[in-house]
Design a protein around this motif. Sequence first.
Motif, PDB file in Angstrom:
ATOM      1  N   ILE A   6      39.589  35.256  59.905  1.00 49.36           N
ATOM      2  CA  ILE A   6      38.322  35.855  59.456  1.00 49.36           C
ATOM      3  C   ILE A   6      38.527  36.546  58.118  1.00 49.36           C
ATOM      4  CG2 ILE A   6      36.574  37.580  59.997  1.00 49.36           C
ATOM      5  CD1 ILE A   6      37.117  37.001  62.963  1.00 49.36           C
ATOM      6  N   GLY A   7      39.636  37.274  58.032  1.00 51.57           N
ATOM      7  CA  GLY A   7      39.945  37.945  56.775  1.00 51.57           C
ATOM      8  C   GLY A   7      40.141  36.953  55.655  1.00 51.57           C
ATOM      9  N   PHE A   8      40.846  35.853  56.001  1.00 53.10           N
ATOM     10  CA  PHE A   8      41.091  34.808  54.988  1.00 53.10           C
ATOM     11  C   PHE A   8      39.768  34.255  54.449  1.00 53.10           C
ATOM     12  CE2 PHE A   8      41.016  30.157  54.529  1.00 53.10           C
ATOM     13  CZ  PHE A   8      41.616  30.050  53.287  1.00 53.10           C
ATOM     14  N   VAL A  15      37.388  35.093  46.354  1.00 54.59           N
ATOM     15  CA  VAL A  15      38.160  34.370  45.342  1.00 54.59           C
ATOM     16  C   VAL A  15      37.326  33.286  44.680  1.00 54.59           C
ATOM     17  CG1 VAL A  15      40.134  32.833  45.001  1.00 54.59           C
ATOM     18  CG2 VAL A  15      40.364  34.896  46.394  1.00 54.59           C
ATOM     19  N   SER A  16      36.539  32.561  45.497  1.00 57.29           N
ATOM     20  CA  SER A  16      35.792  31.422  44.979  1.00 57.29           C
ATOM     21  C   SER A  16      34.392  31.764  44.523  1.00 57.29           C
ATOM     22  CB  SER A  16      35.715  30.343  46.052  1.00 57.29           C
ATOM     23  OG  SER A  16      34.984  30.837  47.156  1.00 57.29           O
ATOM     24  N   ASP A  42      49.807  32.079  48.698  1.00 58.15           N
ATOM     25  CA  ASP A  42      48.699  31.468  47.950  1.00 58.15           C
ATOM     26  C   ASP A  42      47.496  32.392  47.903  1.00 58.15           C
ATOM     27  OD1 ASP A  42      50.220  29.276  47.518  1.00 58.15           O
ATOM     28  OD2 ASP A  42      49.307  28.050  49.115  1.00 58.15           O
ATOM     29  N   ILE A  43      47.111  32.913  49.079  1.00 54.94           N
ATOM     30  CA  ILE A  43      45.899  33.733  49.112  1.00 54.94           C
ATOM     31  C   ILE A  43      46.100  35.038  48.357  1.00 54.94           C
ATOM     32  CG2 ILE A  43      46.382  34.917  51.258  1.00 54.94           C
ATOM     33  CD1 ILE A  43      42.965  33.587  50.093  1.00 54.94           C
ATOM     34  N   LEU A  44      47.324  35.633  48.452  1.00 52.40           N
ATOM     35  CA  LEU A  44      47.599  36.867  47.713  1.00 52.40           C
ATOM     36  C   LEU A  44      47.577  36.621  46.204  1.00 52.40           C
ATOM     37  CD1 LEU A  44      50.409  38.445  49.915  1.00 52.40           C
ATOM     38  CD2 LEU A  44      48.148  39.410  49.477  1.00 52.40           C
ATOM     39  N   ALA A  45      48.119  35.451  45.765  1.00 51.31           N
ATOM     40  CA  ALA A  45      48.117  35.130  44.337  1.00 51.31           C
ATOM     41  C   ALA A  45      46.691  34.928  43.836  1.00 51.31           C
ATOM     42  CB  ALA A  45      48.952  33.879  44.092  1.00 51.31           C
ATOM     43  N   SER A  46      45.891  34.263  44.654  1.00 53.85           N
ATOM     44  CA  SER A  46      44.501  34.020  44.261  1.00 53.85           C
ATOM     45  C   SER A  46      43.714  35.317  44.162  1.00 53.85           C
ATOM     46  CB  SER A  46      43.838  33.074  45.268  1.00 53.85           C
ATOM     47  OG  SER A  46      44.472  31.819  45.284  1.00 53.85           O
ATOM     48  N   LEU A  47      43.935  36.220  45.181  1.00 57.22           N
ATOM     49  CA  LEU A  47      43.258  37.521  45.163  1.00 57.22           C
ATOM     50  C   LEU A  47      43.656  38.337  43.954  1.00 57.22           C
ATOM     51  CD1 LEU A  47      43.467  38.440  48.947  1.00 57.22           C
ATOM     52  CD2 LEU A  47      41.366  38.061  47.657  1.00 57.22           C
ATOM     53  N   GLN A  48      44.956  38.324  43.609  1.00 49.86           N
ATOM     54  CA  GLN A  48      45.427  39.088  42.462  1.00 49.86           C
ATOM     55  C   GLN A  48      44.818  38.552  41.160  1.00 49.86           C
ATOM     56  OE1 GLN A  48      47.443  41.905  42.723  1.00 49.86           O
ATOM     57  NE2 GLN A  48      46.744  42.122  40.596  1.00 49.86           N
ATOM     58  N   GLU A  49      44.738  37.202  41.071  1.00 49.80           N
ATOM     59  CA  GLU A  49      44.142  36.580  39.873  1.00 49.80           C
ATOM     60  C   GLU A  49      42.668  36.972  39.752  1.00 49.80           C
ATOM     61  OE1 GLU A  49      43.444  32.119  37.965  1.00 49.80           O
ATOM     62  OE2 GLU A  49      44.459  32.353  39.891  1.00 49.80           O
ATOM     63  N   LYS A  50      41.965  36.940  40.880  1.00 46.22           N
ATOM     64  CA  LYS A  50      40.553  37.319  40.873  1.00 46.22           C
ATOM     65  C   LYS A  50      40.379  38.778  40.477  1.00 46.22           C
ATOM     66  CE  LYS A  50      36.159  36.518  41.817  1.00 46.22           C
ATOM     67  NZ  LYS A  50      35.363  35.535  41.041  1.00 46.22           N
ATOM     68  N   LEU A  51      41.297  39.651  40.977  1.00 54.13           N
ATOM     69  CA  LEU A  51      41.226  41.071  40.650  1.00 54.13           C
ATOM     70  C   LEU A  51      41.377  41.293  39.152  1.00 54.13           C
ATOM     71  CD1 LEU A  51      41.148  44.056  41.607  1.00 54.13           C
ATOM     72  CD2 LEU A  51      43.629  43.947  41.856  1.00 54.13           C
ATOM     73  N   ASN A  52      42.306  40.548  38.544  1.00 53.85           N
ATOM     74  CA  ASN A  52      42.550  40.716  37.109  1.00 53.85           C
ATOM     75  C   ASN A  52      41.342  40.315  36.275  1.00 53.85           C
ATOM     76  OD1 ASN A  52      45.111  41.588  37.706  1.00 53.85           O
ATOM     77  ND2 ASN A  52      46.064  39.565  37.453  1.00 53.85           N
TER      78      ASN A  52
END
Length: 464
Positions: A6-8, A15-16, A42-52
């Motif tokens: 659910i969190g994912f 992210v999307s 993968d999900i942590l990298a995507s979240l970090q990219e979105k945060l930036n």
Amino acid sequence: MKRWLIGFMAAAMIVSGGSVVAADGGSSKHGGKPEYSEFCQDILASLQEKLNKTKDDRTKWQIRYYIDYFKKECSSNGSPTTSDSAKVAKDKEALRIGYREGDSAGSVTGPISLPTRGANGSKIAWRSSDRSVISDNGQKVTRHANADKRVKLTATLQLGRAKETKTFEVTVKRQGLSSQQKVALDAAALAISFNGGDRSDNVTQALKRLPLKGSNGSDIKWYSSAPQVISEDGLTVNRPANGAGDAAVRLTAIVRQGSAAQVKSFTLIVKQLHVSDADRARLDKSKLAIDFGGSDNAGSVTRPLDKLPTTGENGSTIVWSSSMPTVLSNDGKTLALPSGTSSMKIFMTAIITAGSYTDVKVFELTVKSALTDAERVAADMNALLVQFGSGDHISSVTKAIGLPDKGVNGSSVSWRSSNPSIVSDDGKTINRPANDTLVYMLATVRHNDVSDVKVFSLIVKART
């Protein structure tokens, strides 16, 4: 659906930008530990990219929340976190039951306090092994009428997926008894304990100390029908002489609590002595003592001896001999220290004979010059006491008092009351006043021309 999935999905939406979903719930791709780890990265990298890239503060807050969430989830791979386990362990170690004043684990009489949350955040649920005695929350405690009850209380501590249990055992005391019931129980349990191989029909030595308090709080007072044979505390037993026959003694106990009382009696048979001549002599030797006059003792003999026994308790004959009969006579009745001599050692020898057996006991005495009048008065002043009635003392006088008219060293003692209307000069009459009153009793101690005064301050209690 698993919580992490659910969190994912929520994170993926962020992210999307709301256009990405998880195919088949991620069930086939991420079923194993390596895939799960890759998925986390993968999900942590995507979240970090979105945060930036995100400038909106609300969106940034949401992304940081999910970054923290997945870091914890991924590090545990679905197991309790080390942090949660440590917190639960600390809460378990610190967990205690709260008792009301006077209660303890071994004596519960009322509701108990069962914590529902630990200091480190653990939730605590309780379960009682006997809800008819203690409820699960501890607020209802039911005491049984006739017996104590043991109950196990099990606490389950949980924080996240970390969980531990801790069990406490407590004793709920039976309901309080009436004074009459307590007396009856204490009387029923009352027994006499013997030393060695003795029993009630064969007493040959002192009893073990007689109980003065019952387990339910009753006071116990003992009476002996023959205190010269068995004392009222049971610690002295004098067996009848050889040939006198056994002695039957009744020990009576009065068990009392408040106005409730019960009597219980025990009949004991004290066996007569059956001893050889040698044993009789040895027994009499062990008990043999000199009776000194006044305040004298073996280290300071200033006057003739009061008594030198000539027979022992077990029938031995005793003959005395002085090492210096010109100073202290063989019978101890004459004492004459040579002029100019301040002290002298004298040996008094007792020859103890029982039948054909003879034994000897020697007493070493120090004879000292007689007291001067002033020394005699001072010694008698020091030893002088007022004798009080039962339960009375110097600060609480309610009954007649005893006033000695002679000191232990021969001084005369006369008395005078500061208030004869309350306490007579001889102490035999006490008129209790309306209020507690201080009365002085003045004792004049005199020997020949030397005298001194000693004052006793008494509080005579008000009449009730």
